[in-house]
Every structure is written in structure tokens, then in C-alpha cells.
Design an enzyme around this catalytic site. Structure first.
Site, short mmCIF file in Angstrom:
data_model
loop_
_atom_site.label_atom_id
_atom_site.label_comp_id
_atom_site.label_asym_id
_atom_site.label_seq_id
_atom_site.Cartn_x
_atom_site.Cartn_y
_atom_site.Cartn_z
CG ASN A 54 -31.09 -35.51 -5.53
OD1 ASN A 54 -30.84 -34.83 -4.54
ND2 ASN A 54 -31.88 -36.57 -5.50
CG HIS A 140 -29.71 -44.69 -0.86
ND1 HIS A 140 -30.32 -45.62 -1.66
CD2 HIS A 140 -30.40 -43.53 -1.01
CE1 HIS A 140 -31.35 -45.04 -2.28
NE2 HIS A 140 -31.41 -43.78 -1.90
CD GLU A 195 -25.04 -42.75 0.78
OE1 GLU A 195 -25.24 -41.52 0.77
OE2 GLU A 195 -25.86 -43.57 1.22
CB SER A 199 -28.32 -39.22 0.04
OG SER A 199 -28.82 -40.03 1.07
CG ASP A 224 -24.11 -44.80 -3.70
OD1 ASP A 224 -24.00 -44.10 -4.73
OD2 ASP A 224 -25.21 -45.10 -3.19
CG HIS A 227 -25.96 -37.45 -3.38
ND1 HIS A 227 -27.07 -36.76 -3.82
CD2 HIS A 227 -26.43 -38.60 -2.83
CE1 HIS A 227 -28.16 -37.46 -3.53
NE2 HIS A 227 -27.80 -38.58 -2.94
CE LYS A 258 -29.95 -39.34 -6.28
NZ LYS A 258 -29.71 -40.51 -5.47
#
Ligand SMILES: *Cc1c(COP(=O)(O)O)cnc(C)c1O
Length: 409
Positions: A54, A140, A195, A199, A224, A227, A258
Site C-alpha cells: 500500500n 475495514h 471508506e 481497501s 476512513d 487509501h 500507506k
């Protein structure tokens, strides 16, 4: 006389449990690598092109981050001594939090020892068993675990299914108006957690519609950006920047592990949110502060992100992403489904054993892509999770595509 030592019985039971995992093709093992994370990794003495990490901007082994980590270690030591409320709070953490807040354009930020700890501490501080938390089906594990631990009513909506979410929000509103048996000391609340970039699927949340919906119900929103940060948005602040909704999100979460190339987690938001979390987030209060090296490395990464070099790194990453997506369109007939445009580009396989087999074939060809299985994704939805980085060359991506096509039959 024969007798079973209790510890033997214990180990035998665990052995049986592991056998069950093996029989379901769900057994996992650590793969030792003898090199830093980067464009290639050293496995069993062999260099492998690395499409597993990541570390989207290739910063994990960057000289500037390593220098910052070394200097912070020299100046502030290897360990942090205690939780930050006990033995005093080291300067590198304050510098990092100031930089995070500036980068995300929020009033304040708080660093945690991991993204997992940030989710756990924050959600449990904000809600309890009088409240409702609605989460996307694909969020997640740290978020699901946090909601369970908080005791709040957990409601799961289908992936990006905002009609489903609206129903949950309406149900929660009704529930909040009912007289409760417990003598709650405050009004019940509804929190939505999702998110920005998912992910394991790599796709995105339509954040603008989500913000409109949560505002219409007066719910709180936590996003979140594990990413999204460093990759999306005109200046890499994340998907909330791309959709220009950052100031509408109550709680912005992310990780330093990440695109930021270090380790740790963070929350960005208002002064009062951060002040509250310093007091009530148990994973912050009761846990030793991250090492100075990690904080300093993340600070160095934030400096790079906001420099000319950061712009170049993001541009390179997006060129690689577009190259992969274009090739994938052409190869669709060969069994590679279209995926979303982003650094996470999964090739869906389905069967766990088959995913492992394809990953193994790729490894023999010098390509490292992990086969992701249950419980990281649902059963029967195993996939090769390709991730791209600014450290890859165009030739590396060509090699990945060609080898994938060969190994996918
Ligand atoms: C990796 C990840 C986390 C956890 O962050 P860590 O710093 O690795 O603990 C949280 N949320 C999402 C979506 C992630 O991908």
C-alpha cells in the site's frame, strides 16, 4: 501411567482448528522478505516485482523519510516512554499533528499508534449502547470491531447502497424518539462510517451524495481515507478533497502506513473533537505513544506530498493506473474484469484455491501479488489484489499485465 499435560491438550485443539483452516484453503503464513518495501522485494534470495504493498508513492524506503526517522531517533530516542498523557508528549508527535491538520485543512489532528487503534478509540469514544452506527458492508475490520466494542447498535447497508442507508437512518431516528429504559445522560446519536476508497475492491464512495444524505438526517459522518490520502484530490488530501466535501465530514480518519510510507493512524477534525479524543479515546489514553521515528518519517512524507516532488509522484502513479486500466479493457475477453480507476486493482477469481494457484504461478514468474481471501473478503470472493505505486515503471506494469494474462489461463 499416561496423562495429557493441559498444555498439550491446548496445542492439540489449536492444531485441529488450523487443520480446518487448511482444508478450507484459508490457512495463511508469513512470507519473509529480506529487503525494504519497494518496486521489488527479495523473496528466497530472488527479486520479485512487488505489486502487493500500500506504499502507493514509494515512500516507505525513501531517503528523506529514513533520514527524518534517524534524526528523530538521535534527538528523541528509540522509545517514547509512556502514553502521551503520562510522561509528557514528545515534540515529533506535535509537529506531525500540526502538519496533518495543515495538510487536511482541519483545525486539529491526533496521531494514534495505528489506523486500527484510531478507529477503535474514536468510535468507542463517540458512541455507546444508546446510539446507532451505520456502516457500509465492505468497511475495514477495524471499523466493524470498533462498533461492536462500543456497544452501539450496528446496522450494515449494502455496498454504496444509499437507499438502504436512508432506511436505516429513518429507522434510527424513530428509535431515538422512543423512550428508553436506560437513563441516558444525552440524546442518542446516529453515526455513519465508511471508506473513501475501499481497501479490497479499490472503488470509491460517492461522498457528495453521502454528505447530502447524512445532513438531511442530522447524522454524524466518519470517513476512513486510508487509501485515499496521498493519492486522490488535486493536492493529494484524499477523495474528500476531490469532491470538495472535507469540511462537511465530522471525523476524517486515515493511516500513516500507506501512501505516507510510515506507520500509525490519525484523526483530523475540529479542535473540540481532538480535545475530546485526547480525553476519551482509550486506545490513545492507555497506549504508549508511537516511536519518534515513525512520527518524524510521516512528517517528512507530508512535506514531500505538498512539494513539487509530491505532484510528480502522484502524476506518475496515475499514469501507471491509467496504463493498467487501458490494458485491462483490451484484455477483458481474457477474463480480467473491469475495475475501478485507482491504485488498488483487484482481479476477481472467486475460488480460494484457484486464487492461491494463480498467485503462485505469478510468483514463479517473478511477480508478487497477494491472493486475498476470507476473512479479508467474503467467502468465494477471493481475488488477486494488484496495487500500483509511483515507484513502478511503465515496463513493470506491462510485465504485470502480460504475466497476469498468461497465468489466468
Ligand atoms: C489499513 C487500513 C486500516 C488500518 O490502518 P493501520 O494503520 O494499518 O492499522 C484502517 N482502515 C482501512 C480502510 C485500511 O485499509
Amino acid at each position: 501411567m499416561s496423562f495429557l499435560l493441559p498444555v498439550n491438550a491446548f496445542n492439540e485443539e489449536l492444531t485441529r482448528r488450523i487443520e480446518t483452516l487448511r482444508s478450507q484453503n484459508l490457512y495463511r503464513q508469513l512470507l519473509q522478505i529480506d529487503s525494504p518495501q519497494g518496486r521489488t522485494v527479495q523473496i528466497d534470495g530472488q527479486p520479485c516485482l512487488n505489486f502487493s504493498s500500500n506504499d502507493y508513492l514509494g515512500l516507505a524506503n525513501d531517503p528523506a523519510l529514513k533520514k527524518a526517522a534517524v534524526e528523530a531517533t538521535e534527538k528523541f530516542g528509540a522509545g517514547s516512554g509512556s502514553a502521551r498523557l503520562i510522561a509528557g508528549s514528545l515534540t515529533p508527535h506535535h509537529v506531525l499533528e500540526q502538519k496533518l491538520a495543515t495538510f487536511k485543512k482541519t483545525e486539529a489532528a491526533l496521531a494514534f499508534s495505528s489506523g486500527y487503534a484510531a478507529a477503535l478509540g474514536t468510535i468507542c469514544a463517540l458512541v455507546n449502547n444508546n446510539d446507532v452506527v451505520a456502516v457500509d458492508k465492505l468497511v475495514h475490520a477495524s471499523i466493524v470491531d470498533a462498533v461492536r466494542l462500543s456497544g452501539a447498535k450496528l446496522r450494515v447497508f449494502g455496498h454504496n447502497d444509499f437507499d438502504g442507508l436512508a432506511k436505516i437512518l429513518a429507522w434510527a431516528d424513530k428509535r431515538h424518539k422512543e423512550p428508553s429504559e436506560t437513563t441516558a445522560e444525552r440524546e442518542p446519536r446516529t453515526l455513519i462510517v465508511t471508506e473513501s476508497i475501499f481497501s479490497m475492491d479499490g472503488d470509491r464512495t460517492p461522498l457528495r451524495e453521502l454528505v447530502t444524505l447524512k445532513d438531511s438526517f442530522g447524522a454524524w459522518l466518519m470517513v476512513d481515507e486510508a487509501h485515499g490520502t496521498g493519492v486522490f484530490g488535486a493536492t493529494g488530501r484524499g477523495l474528500a478533497e476531490e469532491y470538495a466535501v472535507a469540511d462537511k465530514i465530522e471525523i476524517q480518519m486515515g493511516t500513516l502506513g500507506k501512501a505516507l510510507g510510515s506507520a500509525g493512524g490519525y484523526i483530523c477534525g475540529s479542535h473540540v473533537l481532538i480535545d475530546y479524543l485526547i480525553n476519551r479515546a482509550r486506545s490513545f489514553v492507555f497506549s504508549t505513544a508511537p516511536v519518534p521515528a515513525a512520527a518524524a518519517a510521516a512528517s517528512a512524507a507530508l512535506d514531500i506530498l505538498q512539494s513539487e516532488r509530491g505532484i510528480t509522484l502522484r502524476k506518475t502513479l496515475w499514469q501507471r493506473i491509467d496504463q493498467f486500466c487501458e490494458a485491462q479493457k483490451k484484455h477483458q475477453a481474457m477474463g480480467m474484469p473491469l475495475t475501478t480507476r485507482g491504485p488498488i486493482l483487484p482481479v476477481m477469481i472467486g475460488d480460494e484455491a484457484k486464487a492461491m494457484e494463480v498467485a503462485h504461478r505469478l510468483r514463479i514468474q517473478g511477480i508478487f501479488v497477494p491472493a486475498v481471501r476470507y476473512p479479508t473478503v467474503a467467502r468465494g470472493q477471493a481475488r488477486l489484489r494488484n496495487t500500483l505505486s509511483a515507484a513502478h515503471s511503465a515496463d513493470d506494469v506491462t510485465k504485470l499485465i502480460d504475466t497476469l494474462n498468461k497465468c489466468l489461463w
